[in-house]
Design an enzyme around this catalytic site. Sequence first.
Site, PDB file in Angstrom:
ATOM      1  N   LYS A  13       0.820  -1.216   0.000  1.00 14.04           N
ATOM      2  CA  LYS A  13       0.000   0.000   0.000  1.00 14.04           C
ATOM      3  C   LYS A  13       0.853   1.266   0.000  1.00 14.04           C
ATOM      4  CE  LYS A  13      -2.421  -0.664   3.765  1.00 14.04           C
ATOM      5  NZ  LYS A  13      -2.032  -2.017   4.186  1.00 14.04           N
ATOM      6  N   ARG A  88      -9.973   1.462   9.034  1.00 13.80           N
ATOM      7  CA  ARG A  88      -9.411   0.168   9.401  1.00 13.80           C
ATOM      8  C   ARG A  88     -10.492  -0.781   9.906  1.00 13.80           C
ATOM      9  NH1 ARG A  88      -3.918   1.008   9.028  1.00 13.80           N
ATOM     10  NH2 ARG A  88      -2.682  -0.657   9.912  1.00 13.80           N
ATOM     11  N   ARG A 127      10.333  -6.045   4.681  1.00 18.37           N
ATOM     12  CA  ARG A 127      10.310  -4.583   4.506  1.00 18.37           C
ATOM     13  C   ARG A 127      11.429  -3.935   5.320  1.00 18.37           C
ATOM     14  NH1 ARG A 127       4.933  -1.151   5.346  1.00 18.37           N
ATOM     15  NH2 ARG A 127       4.734  -2.358   7.266  1.00 18.37           N
ATOM     16  N   ARG A 160      10.984  -1.816  10.752  1.00 15.59           N
ATOM     17  CA  ARG A 160       9.999  -1.149  11.596  1.00 15.59           C
ATOM     18  C   ARG A 160       9.695  -2.044  12.781  1.00 15.59           C
ATOM     19  NH1 ARG A 160       4.660   0.857   8.469  1.00 15.59           N
ATOM     20  NH2 ARG A 160       3.600  -0.365  10.071  1.00 15.59           N
ATOM     21  N   ARG A 171      -1.006  -8.359  13.139  1.00 13.37           N
ATOM     22  CA  ARG A 171      -1.553  -7.346  12.227  1.00 13.37           C
ATOM     23  C   ARG A 171      -2.366  -8.002  11.106  1.00 13.37           C
ATOM     24  NH1 ARG A 171       3.496  -4.778  10.424  1.00 13.37           N
ATOM     25  NH2 ARG A 171       2.206  -3.530   9.058  1.00 13.37           N
TER      26      ARG A 171
END
Length: 214
Positions: A13, A88, A127, A160, A171
């Site tokens: 995203k 969300r 990531r 992160r 998540r």
Amino acid sequence: MKLVILGPPGAGKGTQSKKIVERYNIPHISTGDILREHISLGTDLGKEAKGYMDQGTLVPDSLVLSLVQERISRDDTKNGFLLDGFPRNVSQAVSLDAELDKLGINLDKVINIVVDPKELISRATSRRVCSECGATYNVVAKPPKVEGKCDFDGADLITRSDDKEETVSVRIQVYTDQTSPLIDYYKAQGTLFDVDGSQSIDEVTKDIFEGLDK
Ligand code: AMP
Ligand code: ZN
């Protein structure tokens, strides 16, 4: 162009959002980025949000809603905006609709990036983020030119804190339980279109632009 981008953690995203806002010249409103900014500034909101974010669960709606209300009423949203990471859950979507109603506007399109759930953990845990400028990389799909260093400023790339495997699983579960019902919510409004997120970054971008230009 008043847009929302939906997709599970690791769908790309953030990467796609940057390309969309460049092409349509609209602000990128990422509630995750705004919350991380609050954490790094040490605000009260940041302090309250941090615990939830570290665990991978959602920050309470009331905290996020006031952020979004303030942000979408600014002058730079006249041409539109791209909401990334908000709404969300269905309750946030209902509040967003009410807020947009007040402003006399509605959403034009909702982009839904679809990725096989089996792929998500590895995508999200690969990531990396620049510690200086926030540019994002992926050690598999979008590696930096020099390992561990940002292409733009040479600063160190970091993982992160909520991209650790345990947090990523939480998540993904939160996405499945709370966020994925938004797909039907926006389908019913007739604004949502699907994009196959398993393609290359450029192919995904191309499909998004096609869907938006229709
Ligand atoms: P993101 O950068 O969109 O992955 O968001 C990172 C974290 O910020 C999430 O795991 C949540 O804890 C929090 N967050 C971001 N956006 C929202 C939202 N709309 N509602 C609740 N929590 C959010
Ligand atoms: Zn950088």
